[in-house]
Design a protein around this motif. Structure first.
Motif, PDB file in Angstrom:
ATOM      1  N   VAL A 328       0.852  -1.196   0.000  1.00  0.00           N
ATOM      2  CA  VAL A 328       0.000   0.000   0.000  1.00  0.00           C
ATOM      3  C   VAL A 328       0.886   1.243   0.000  1.00  0.00           C
ATOM      4  CG1 VAL A 328      -1.896   1.195   1.157  1.00  0.00           C
ATOM      5  CG2 VAL A 328      -1.700  -1.305   1.338  1.00  0.00           C
ATOM      6  N   PHE A 329       0.576   2.155  -0.914  1.00  0.00           N
ATOM      7  CA  PHE A 329       1.342   3.400  -0.964  1.00  0.00           C
ATOM      8  C   PHE A 329       0.411   4.573  -1.212  1.00  0.00           C
ATOM      9  CE2 PHE A 329       1.259   1.824  -5.313  1.00  0.00           C
ATOM     10  CZ  PHE A 329       1.097   2.958  -6.106  1.00  0.00           C
ATOM     11  N   HIS A 330       0.944   5.787  -1.092  1.00  0.00           N
ATOM     12  CA  HIS A 330       0.119   6.974  -1.277  1.00  0.00           C
ATOM     13  C   HIS A 330       0.981   8.132  -1.754  1.00  0.00           C
ATOM     14  CE1 HIS A 330       0.886   9.264   2.765  1.00  0.00           C
ATOM     15  NE2 HIS A 330       1.924   8.525   2.460  1.00  0.00           N
ATOM     16  N   LEU A 331       0.321   9.178  -2.165  1.00  0.00           N
ATOM     17  CA  LEU A 331       0.931  10.478  -2.423  1.00  0.00           C
ATOM     18  C   LEU A 331       0.494  11.341  -1.255  1.00  0.00           C
ATOM     19  CD1 LEU A 331       2.575  11.967  -4.683  1.00  0.00           C
ATOM     20  CD2 LEU A 331       0.376  12.823  -5.528  1.00  0.00           C
ATOM     21  N   ARG A 387       8.284  10.696  -9.909  1.00  0.00           N
ATOM     22  CA  ARG A 387       7.476  11.005  -8.721  1.00  0.00           C
ATOM     23  C   ARG A 387       7.404   9.829  -7.742  1.00  0.00           C
ATOM     24  NH1 ARG A 387       3.830  15.291  -9.570  1.00  0.00           N
ATOM     25  NH2 ARG A 387       3.308  15.044  -7.360  1.00  0.00           N
ATOM     26  N   VAL A 388       7.983   8.691  -8.118  1.00  0.00           N
ATOM     27  CA  VAL A 388       7.958   7.517  -7.241  1.00  0.00           C
ATOM     28  C   VAL A 388       9.276   7.464  -6.476  1.00  0.00           C
ATOM     29  CG1 VAL A 388       7.741   5.000  -7.129  1.00  0.00           C
ATOM     30  CG2 VAL A 388       6.477   6.294  -8.871  1.00  0.00           C
ATOM     31  N   SER A 389       9.185   7.543  -5.161  1.00  0.00           N
ATOM     32  CA  SER A 389      10.409   7.545  -4.357  1.00  0.00           C
ATOM     33  C   SER A 389      11.171   6.234  -4.561  1.00  0.00           C
ATOM     34  CB  SER A 389      10.075   7.740  -2.877  1.00  0.00           C
ATOM     35  OG  SER A 389       9.426   6.599  -2.355  1.00  0.00           O
ATOM     36  N   GLN A 390      12.482   6.313  -4.475  1.00  0.00           N
ATOM     37  CA  GLN A 390      13.291   5.113  -4.689  1.00  0.00           C
ATOM     38  C   GLN A 390      13.006   4.022  -3.659  1.00  0.00           C
ATOM     39  OE1 GLN A 390      15.153   4.788  -7.524  1.00  0.00           O
ATOM     40  NE2 GLN A 390      15.196   2.622  -6.911  1.00  0.00           N
ATOM     41  N   PRO A 391      12.849   4.372  -2.361  1.00  0.00           N
ATOM     42  CA  PRO A 391      12.502   3.302  -1.406  1.00  0.00           C
ATOM     43  C   PRO A 391      11.195   2.596  -1.754  1.00  0.00           C
ATOM     44  CG  PRO A 391      13.265   5.245  -0.235  1.00  0.00           C
ATOM     45  CD  PRO A 391      13.120   5.651  -1.666  1.00  0.00           C
ATOM     46  N   LEU A 392      10.198   3.353  -2.228  1.00  0.00           N
ATOM     47  CA  LEU A 392       8.939   2.713  -2.612  1.00  0.00           C
ATOM     48  C   LEU A 392       9.136   1.829  -3.834  1.00  0.00           C
ATOM     49  CD1 LEU A 392       5.908   2.211  -2.491  1.00  0.00           C
ATOM     50  CD2 LEU A 392       5.578   4.325  -3.813  1.00  0.00           C
ATOM     51  N   LEU A 393       9.850   2.330  -4.837  1.00  0.00           N
ATOM     52  CA  LEU A 393      10.071   1.539  -6.038  1.00  0.00           C
ATOM     53  C   LEU A 393      10.806   0.247  -5.705  1.00  0.00           C
ATOM     54  CD1 LEU A 393       9.729   1.301  -9.057  1.00  0.00           C
ATOM     55  CD2 LEU A 393      11.853   2.609  -9.351  1.00  0.00           C
ATOM     56  N   ASP A 394      11.810   0.347  -4.845  1.00  0.00           N
ATOM     57  CA  ASP A 394      12.555  -0.853  -4.430  1.00  0.00           C
ATOM     58  C   ASP A 394      11.618  -1.859  -3.751  1.00  0.00           C
ATOM     59  OD1 ASP A 394      14.854   0.280  -5.413  1.00  0.00           O
ATOM     60  OD2 ASP A 394      15.577   0.978  -3.457  1.00  0.00           O
ATOM     61  N   GLU A 395      10.734  -1.343  -2.887  1.00  0.00           N
ATOM     62  CA  GLU A 395       9.810  -2.227  -2.172  1.00  0.00           C
ATOM     63  C   GLU A 395       8.840  -2.907  -3.140  1.00  0.00           C
ATOM     64  OE1 GLU A 395       6.198  -1.937   1.112  1.00  0.00           O
ATOM     65  OE2 GLU A 395       7.761  -0.397   1.135  1.00  0.00           O
ATOM     66  N   LEU A 396       8.301  -2.145  -4.083  1.00  0.00           N
ATOM     67  CA  LEU A 396       7.348  -2.723  -5.034  1.00  0.00           C
ATOM     68  C   LEU A 396       8.010  -3.768  -5.915  1.00  0.00           C
ATOM     69  CD1 LEU A 396       5.274   0.410  -6.150  1.00  0.00           C
ATOM     70  CD2 LEU A 396       4.723  -1.276  -4.393  1.00  0.00           C
ATOM     71  N   GLU A 408      11.467   4.159 -19.235  1.00  0.00           N
ATOM     72  CA  GLU A 408      12.381   5.239 -18.862  1.00  0.00           C
ATOM     73  C   GLU A 408      11.666   6.324 -18.073  1.00  0.00           C
ATOM     74  OE1 GLU A 408      15.373   8.435 -21.034  1.00  0.00           O
ATOM     75  OE2 GLU A 408      14.699   6.652 -22.124  1.00  0.00           O
ATOM     76  N   ASP A 409      10.380   6.568 -18.396  1.00  0.00           N
ATOM     77  CA  ASP A 409       9.657   7.691 -17.790  1.00  0.00           C
ATOM     78  C   ASP A 409       8.523   7.282 -16.863  1.00  0.00           C
ATOM     79  OD1 ASP A 409      11.201   9.566 -19.284  1.00  0.00           O
ATOM     80  OD2 ASP A 409       9.906   9.197 -21.026  1.00  0.00           O
ATOM     81  N   GLU A 410       8.123   6.011 -16.900  1.00  0.00           N
ATOM     82  CA  GLU A 410       6.914   5.633 -16.168  1.00  0.00           C
ATOM     83  C   GLU A 410       7.107   4.374 -15.337  1.00  0.00           C
ATOM     84  OE1 GLU A 410       3.111   7.100 -18.757  1.00  0.00           O
ATOM     85  OE2 GLU A 410       4.126   5.296 -19.486  1.00  0.00           O
ATOM     86  N   VAL A 411       6.302   4.287 -14.280  1.00  0.00           N
ATOM     87  CA  VAL A 411       6.089   3.046 -13.548  1.00  0.00           C
ATOM     88  C   VAL A 411       4.668   2.614 -13.884  1.00  0.00           C
ATOM     89  CG1 VAL A 411       5.941   1.931 -11.295  1.00  0.00           C
ATOM     90  CG2 VAL A 411       7.626   3.742 -11.682  1.00  0.00           C
ATOM     91  N   ILE A 412       4.547   1.480 -14.571  1.00  0.00           N
ATOM     92  CA  ILE A 412       3.232   0.986 -14.983  1.00  0.00           C
ATOM     93  C   ILE A 412       2.835  -0.144 -14.036  1.00  0.00           C
ATOM     94  CG2 ILE A 412       1.893  -0.037 -16.855  1.00  0.00           C
ATOM     95  CD1 ILE A 412       3.999   1.144 -18.800  1.00  0.00           C
ATOM     96  N   ILE A 413       1.692   0.029 -13.393  1.00  0.00           N
ATOM     97  CA  ILE A 413       1.197  -0.981 -12.451  1.00  0.00           C
ATOM     98  C   ILE A 413       0.093  -1.762 -13.160  1.00  0.00           C
ATOM     99  CG2 ILE A 413       0.186  -1.384 -10.186  1.00  0.00           C
ATOM    100  CD1 ILE A 413       1.328   1.355  -9.357  1.00  0.00           C
ATOM    101  N   LYS A 414       0.339  -3.039 -13.361  1.00  0.00           N
ATOM    102  CA  LYS A 414      -0.556  -3.840 -14.196  1.00  0.00           C
ATOM    103  C   LYS A 414      -1.928  -4.065 -13.545  1.00  0.00           C
ATOM    104  CE  LYS A 414       3.433  -6.204 -16.195  1.00  0.00           C
ATOM    105  NZ  LYS A 414       4.170  -7.484 -16.289  1.00  0.00           N
ATOM    106  N   HIS A 415      -1.970  -4.052 -12.228  1.00  0.00           N
ATOM    107  CA  HIS A 415      -3.243  -4.255 -11.541  1.00  0.00           C
ATOM    108  C   HIS A 415      -3.164  -3.607 -10.172  1.00  0.00           C
ATOM    109  CE1 HIS A 415      -6.248  -6.465  -9.080  1.00  0.00           C
ATOM    110  NE2 HIS A 415      -6.971  -6.381 -10.179  1.00  0.00           N
ATOM    111  N   LEU A 416      -4.122  -2.743  -9.868  1.00  0.00           N
ATOM    112  CA  LEU A 416      -4.147  -2.148  -8.537  1.00  0.00           C
ATOM    113  C   LEU A 416      -5.549  -1.714  -8.177  1.00  0.00           C
ATOM    114  CD1 LEU A 416      -2.717   1.463  -8.085  1.00  0.00           C
ATOM    115  CD2 LEU A 416      -3.889   0.764 -10.140  1.00  0.00           C
TER     116      LEU A 416
END
Length: 571
Positions: A328-331, A387-396, A408-416
């Motif tokens: 679970v994450f948020h802005l 806009r995605v923090s590195q600690p969050l990206l590492d966790e995901l 290169e520019d996006e984090v695509i989440i296939k299902h959320l």
């Protein structure tokens, strides 16, 4: 003669519009049936209608996409064809009363064809095709009432305008209660300044209640004006309350409640009027409340893109204890949380990914009775990578790598899933020092569990970290991976024995539940356990759960008013 692209585009655009309009007629037919179900106290039929109406969209969408595949080979068409199709569809929407919903239906068709790989405004309506200007069709959704006479005369006029095919228990008493309630809310000078009372034409039906929703207009302000009605067991009508505070209206339209049945051909105008009454509610929440949850998703995404463009904080892990099933994450600047199913679950969670999805579908189809947060499901949801923090990206990438695709520019989440942000109850109780507020929160926790059970849902994992508390102090359940229907569990007594190993030798199946153990894990701290047990001892009693189970088995539908009991008229 071979059809040219323009002719094909016009034909496909017409097919999509026809599919939408067929879907909306179906939606409307179910919605219009709400009045008769209410008058006849057909509560089981009411719940069936809610489920049927939610299912309409996907069925209509599948039918239209199948028709298009019979007409063309979509993946043999170039970009220019799809740009032209969008233009052709826009041409069909001139003066269409549900143009915004039709655009969302079009988006769904394009999304299904391209498997949600293309989120592009040149192909679909990522942004709306036009700005809606509230007021043009206002007279088509509003009834205005004369306020030049007495309060009593106005109330009589309202009850004669909104007619039901069932008698009042005591209409005279109801009129007196309405008169008295409004005079208690407004003094003589304020009443004299009222120049208009406006009510939406559609009656808002949900569960065992019906609401007439509008506003009192004075020179310097407006107040909500809501008449709540209920039907007795012998199918007679009662005015239950007059609500004139925004808080009450906000709770009625809460995100943890089932969708209303409110019949209108002008949803944008109705939503605009509601937005004026509830300026703190987002447009997407109001569309959701009317049952247009797919368009609610579209409006949310537009709101989300606008917020991204006007903020610069980063996505990060949400506060609270890490879940075993969901990441679970948020802005921080945005009132939504994002939930992704993890790739693997610990041994204690004997469930599958598909089981989790089914649990979320079950909640969608259930009466959430103001106690279970509504969620929306997205595929290929895109976040700007910077806009995605590195600690969050590492966790995901560590816990949900199968759901993440990086460019290169996006984090695509296939299902959320997305869900309204709340303060986790465990954090609230850890930080709150006011004993009155602590007792209130624990009382709310117990009520939440009881009311979910009355809605035929066993919450499963009832650790208080799986509940949130809203700004109104209402406790809401939001972790669904272990929920089930009440009949799917067996509520058992603990063995009474002096043998300390008696429980170890007890034959236990996966469906067995021992409520007497609940006090040990719902809340952890001793003084919190004591308060919860004092306020809601029934939760630890197997007989309470078996009785709730039996009521569900008999098809009894419980009624919980969303407004405070003190607002109800006494009889």
């Amino acid at each position: 003669m071979t059809e040219n692209n323009t002719q094909i585009q016009a034909k496909v655009a017409y097919q999509i519009l026809q599919g939408f309009e067929k879907s909306y007629r179906w939606f409307t037919r179910i919605t219009r049936g709400a009045q008769e179900r209410f008058e006849q106290a057909q509560w089981q039929e009411t719940h069936k209608a809610v489920k049927e109406r939610i299912a309409i969209y996907e069925q209509s969408l599948s039918d239209v996409v199948a028709e298009i595949y019979q007409q063309i080979h979509p993946h043999q068409k170039d970009e220019a064809f799809w740009h032209g199709l969008k233009s052709a569809f826009m041409d069909t929407l001139d003066d269409h009363p549900q143009f915004e919903l039709a655009e969302t239906f079009y988006n769904s068709v394009i999304g299904r064809i391209f498997k949600h790989q293309r989120i592009d405004d040149s192909l679909m309506f990522v942004l709306p095709s036009r700005c809606f200007l509230p007021g043009r069709d206002r007279e088509k959704v509003i009834n205005a009432f004369d306020t030049s006479g007495t309060v009593r005369a106005m109330m009589e006029s309202i009850l004669s305008m909104y007619r039901f095919n069932t008698p009042f228990v005591d209409q005279e008493a109801d009129l007196q209660s309405l008169d008295r309630a409004l005079r208690q809310r407004l003094n003589r000078e304020q009443l004299a300044s009222v120049h208009t009372v406006e009510l939406l034409k559609p009656v808002f039906y949900r569960s065992k209640s019906a609401y007439l929703i509008g506003r009192i207009c004075m020179p310097d302000r407006t107040l909500p004006f809501v008449i709540a009605l209920v039907v007795t067991h012998d199918r007679r009508l009662i005015v239950d309350a007059l609500l004139t505070h925004r808080h009450d209206l906000s709770v009625i339209f809460g995100f943890a409640r089932a969708y209303f049945m409110a019949d209108t051909q002008y949803p944008a105008e109705v939503v605009a009027f509601l937005q004026e009454l509830l300026p703190n509610k987002k447009h997407f929440e109001l569309y959701n409340s009317l049952g247009h949850y797919k368009h609610g998703k579209t409006v949310f995404y537009r709101n989300f893109l606008n917020h991204l463009a006007n903020s610069d904080d980063q996505f990060e892990a949400a506060p609270g204890i890490r879940g075993l099933v969901m990441a679970v994450f948020h802005l921080p600047s945005y009132g939504i949380v994002f939930k992704i199913i993890k790739d693997e679950f610990p041994e204690s969670k004997k469930i599958t990914r598909e089981h989790v999805k089914e649990c979320y579908r079950l909640v969608k189809m259930s009466d959430r009775v103001g106690r279970m947060a509504d969620t929306h499901e997205y595929v290929n949801f895109r976040l700007p990578r910077h806009r995605v923090s590195q600690p969050l990206l590492d966790e995901l990438l560590d816990v949900a790598t199968s759901s993440i695709e990086l460019t290169e520019d996006e984090v695509i989440i296939k299902h959320l899933y997305i869900e309204r942000k709340m303060t986790p109850l465990n954090l609230y109780l850890d930080n709150e020092t006011d004993e009155t507020k602590i007792r209130h929160a624990l009382n709310e926790l117990g009520l939440c569990i009881k009311q979910i059970a009355a809605a035929n849902i066993f919450p499963g994992d009832m650790l208080h970290k799986n509940f949130g508390i809203t700004r109104h102090g209402r406790v809401i359940f939001y972790d669904y991976d272990e929920i089930c229907l009440m009949h799917e569990r067996t509520f058992r007594d603990l063995p009474k024995s002096d043998d300390p190993y008696a429980l170890d030798t007890l034959s236990v199946s996966p469906e067995d539940v021992f409520p007497e153990q609940f006090e040990h894990f719902i809340v952890g701290k001793r003084h919190l356990k004591a308060i919860l047990k004092e306020l809601h001892p029934e939760l630890m009693n197997p007989n309470f759960w078996r009785a709730a189970q039996e009521k569900s088995r008999r098809g009894e539908v419980q009624h919980f008013t969303p407004y405070d009991a003190s607002k109800r008229f006494t009889r």
